[in-house]
Write an enzyme that holds these catalytic residues in place. Structure first.
Site, PDB file in Angstrom:
ATOM      1  N   PHE A 122       0.870  -1.175   0.000  1.00 32.19           N
ATOM      2  CA  PHE A 122       0.000   0.000   0.000  1.00 32.19           C
ATOM      3  C   PHE A 122       0.907   1.225   0.000  1.00 32.19           C
ATOM      4  O   PHE A 122       1.730   1.388   0.911  1.00 32.19           O
ATOM      5  CB  PHE A 122      -0.868  -0.043   1.257  1.00 32.19           C
ATOM      6  CG  PHE A 122      -1.913   1.034   1.359  1.00 32.19           C
ATOM      7  CD1 PHE A 122      -3.143   0.880   0.740  1.00 32.19           C
ATOM      8  CD2 PHE A 122      -1.680   2.181   2.104  1.00 32.19           C
ATOM      9  CE1 PHE A 122      -4.125   1.848   0.859  1.00 32.19           C
ATOM     10  CE2 PHE A 122      -2.659   3.152   2.231  1.00 32.19           C
ATOM     11  CZ  PHE A 122      -3.883   2.988   1.604  1.00 32.19           C
ATOM     12  N   THR A 125       2.549   7.154   1.405  1.00 31.42           N
ATOM     13  CA  THR A 125       3.553   8.045   1.975  1.00 31.42           C
ATOM     14  C   THR A 125       4.584   8.494   0.943  1.00 31.42           C
ATOM     15  O   THR A 125       5.045   7.713   0.115  1.00 31.42           O
ATOM     16  CB  THR A 125       4.273   7.353   3.147  1.00 31.42           C
ATOM     17  OG1 THR A 125       3.304   6.970   4.130  1.00 31.42           O
ATOM     18  CG2 THR A 125       5.296   8.275   3.783  1.00 31.42           C
ATOM     19  N   GLU A 126       4.952   9.775   1.049  1.00 30.24           N
ATOM     20  CA  GLU A 126       5.978  10.360   0.200  1.00 30.24           C
ATOM     21  C   GLU A 126       6.949  11.153   1.079  1.00 30.24           C
ATOM     22  O   GLU A 126       6.653  11.424   2.245  1.00 30.24           O
ATOM     23  CB  GLU A 126       5.347  11.274  -0.854  1.00 30.24           C
ATOM     24  CG  GLU A 126       4.425  10.549  -1.822  1.00 30.24           C
ATOM     25  CD  GLU A 126       3.876  11.469  -2.910  1.00 30.24           C
ATOM     26  OE1 GLU A 126       4.276  12.657  -2.945  1.00 30.24           O
ATOM     27  OE2 GLU A 126       3.051  10.996  -3.715  1.00 30.24           O
ATOM     28  N   PRO A 127       8.105  11.535   0.524  1.00 32.70           N
ATOM     29  CA  PRO A 127       9.059  12.313   1.324  1.00 32.70           C
ATOM     30  C   PRO A 127       8.453  13.558   1.957  1.00 32.70           C
ATOM     31  O   PRO A 127       8.822  13.934   3.070  1.00 32.70           O
ATOM     32  CB  PRO A 127      10.146  12.680   0.295  1.00 32.70           C
ATOM     33  CG  PRO A 127      10.113  11.557  -0.682  1.00 32.70           C
ATOM     34  CD  PRO A 127       8.669  11.168  -0.791  1.00 32.70           C
ATOM     35  N   ALA A 129       5.034  13.908   2.358  1.00 35.29           N
ATOM     36  CA  ALA A 129       3.649  13.598   2.736  1.00 35.29           C
ATOM     37  C   ALA A 129       3.635  12.379   3.645  1.00 35.29           C
ATOM     38  O   ALA A 129       3.416  11.259   3.204  1.00 35.29           O
ATOM     39  CB  ALA A 129       2.797  13.345   1.499  1.00 35.29           C
ATOM     40  N   ILE A 158       7.705   2.306   2.157  1.00 34.25           N
ATOM     41  CA  ILE A 158       6.662   1.362   1.761  1.00 34.25           C
ATOM     42  C   ILE A 158       7.051  -0.043   2.216  1.00 34.25           C
ATOM     43  O   ILE A 158       8.011  -0.633   1.707  1.00 34.25           O
ATOM     44  CB  ILE A 158       6.432   1.393   0.233  1.00 34.25           C
ATOM     45  CG1 ILE A 158       6.151   2.826  -0.231  1.00 34.25           C
ATOM     46  CG2 ILE A 158       5.303   0.451  -0.145  1.00 34.25           C
ATOM     47  CD1 ILE A 158       5.006   3.517   0.475  1.00 34.25           C
ATOM     48  N   GLU A 364       1.589   3.943  10.076  1.00 33.00           N
ATOM     49  CA  GLU A 364       0.139   4.092   9.909  1.00 33.00           C
ATOM     50  C   GLU A 364      -0.370   5.294  10.700  1.00 33.00           C
ATOM     51  O   GLU A 364      -1.472   5.301  11.252  1.00 33.00           O
ATOM     52  CB  GLU A 364      -0.618   2.820  10.321  1.00 33.00           C
ATOM     53  CG  GLU A 364      -0.108   1.542   9.697  1.00 33.00           C
ATOM     54  CD  GLU A 364      -0.093   1.543   8.176  1.00 33.00           C
ATOM     55  OE1 GLU A 364      -0.561   2.528   7.564  1.00 33.00           O
ATOM     56  OE2 GLU A 364       0.400   0.575   7.592  1.00 33.00           O
TER      57      GLU A 364
END
Length: 382
Positions: A122, A125-127, A129, A158, A364
């Site tokens: 899933f 997530t980003e650097p 965000a 991830i 999470e």
């Protein structure tokens, strides 16, 4: 109120406990030391049906719901949190596809990631965000000539990202609308333009191979849009609510495992001519650990029951994740303290469990974010 498990759930609990003791515990230290994904363990989970929990049998699953997921993940967490995390996070994707996918998507992908042996991941997530999930920058542009979306961006942290074959990935199809322009996509590793980058060197759950995903003109068929265009943020938030219950299950598992070890050690370890379990200070530690862990279990199972009953779970899932994870850190810390110098050594599992437990307070959604979620719900009278 009935707090008892059904006969089927009791059988699942027994099977999961036996699997954890016979398959997971013997290799837990090796998985931690080598930092390699426990692929053999995962394939054995597939054969036993654990990867199909919560998915209908017609799509390769074994049925059940959130309670069954908590049961299995809790038992795994007692012996190996890496394996518990791998199962818990893997299940997010089939649950999302089962909930929001078309019939064709379910028929194509669910059998692959329930009984087919393929790992799922899933990717939200980003650097830029993490806690601010609305900060996603990955974009998806429609190509009318090929009926595909072209994705560009980077995802980070991830779980299983270096090993998974099927992903649910979130991107902005209408960037100017921000969260209202976010869309979910089912992406295969084999799609052109998809690759994974750095595999992180982590403090704990070392075998889960947390990785960066790189999307460079990654072409995804339009038929792989999950749900409706612009509804991806809603899908992400609903999926994360369920995922947080999974983290709560991981946390109560490792807490119970640490408590079990502390009880065993305190009965065997002698100082001043008697087992240290006879010392009042140790008894008070055990009492606190047992009480807090039992309370955490009740909250985790209540959250799972609420999800299965179709009730709103945003607040209770956040409560369960926050409370259970804080308890996991508390209990593993005291269990290690009870073991003294031996607990600090890698010859004993407490050193690993202490490191592993910390992640449950972070992924999470950090516990600080969950306090925001909980307080908003309470202040709104929910």
């Amino acid at each position: 109120m009935d707090f008892s498990l059904t006969r089927e759930q009791e059988l699942l609990k027994k099977l999961a406990a036996q699997f954890a003791e016979e398959e997971l515990e013997p290799v837990a230290a090796e998985v931690d030391e080598t930092h390699e994904f426990p692929w053999d363990n995962f394939q054995k989970m597939v054969k036993c049906g654990f990867t199909g929990i919560g998915v209908p049998r017609e799509y390769g699953g074994v049925g059940g719901g959130a309670i069954e997921k908590v049961i299995a993940v809790e038992e795994f967490g007692k012996k190996c949190l890496t394996s518990a995390a791998c199962l818990s996070i893997h299940l997010i994707t089939p649950h999302a596809i089962n909930e929001f996918g078309t019939k064709e998507q379910k028929e194509e992908y669910l059998p692959q990631i329930t009984s087919g042996g393929k790992l799922a991941a899933f990717a939200l997530t980003e650097p830029g965000a993490g806690s601010d999930a609305a900060g996603v920058k990955t974009v998806a542009v429609y190509d009318s000539e090929t009926d595909e979306y072209i994705l560009n961006g980077t995802k980070c942290f991830i779980t299983g990202g270096s090993r998974a074959d099927v992903f649910v990935i979130f991107a902005l199809t209408e960037p100017e609308k921000k969260t209202k322009g976010m869309t979910a996509f089912i992406v295969e590793r084999s799609f052109p333009g998809f690759s994974h980058g750095k595999i992180e060197n982590k403090m704990g759950i070392c075998g889960s191979e947390t990785a960066e995903l790189v999307l460079e003109d990654c072409r995804v068929p339009a038929k792989n849009v999950l749900g409706k265009l612009g509804k991806g943020f809603k899908i992400a938030m609903m999926a994360l609510d369920g995922a947080r219950i999974g983290v709560a299950a991981q946390a109560i598992g490792i807490a119970q495992g640490a408590l079990d070890l502390a009880v065993k050690y305190s009965k065997e370890r002698e100082q001043f001519g008697a087992p240290i379990a006879n010392l009042q200070g140790i008894q008070w530690y055990i009492a606190d650990m047992a009480t807090k862990t039992e309370a955490a279990k009740q909250l985790a199972y209540y959250a799972a029951w609420s999800q299965d009953a179709g009730k709103p779970i945003n607040k209770v899932a956040a409560m369960a994740k926050m409370h259970c994870s804080e308890n996991a850190r508390y209990v593993t810390n005291l269990a290690l303290q009870i073991h003294g110098g031996y607990g600090y050594m890698k010859d004993y599992p407490l050193e690993r469990m202490y490191r592993d437990a910390k992640i449950t307070e972070i992924y999470e959604g950090t516990n600080e974010i969950h306090k925001v979620v909980i307080s908003r719900a309470v202040l709104a009278g929910k």
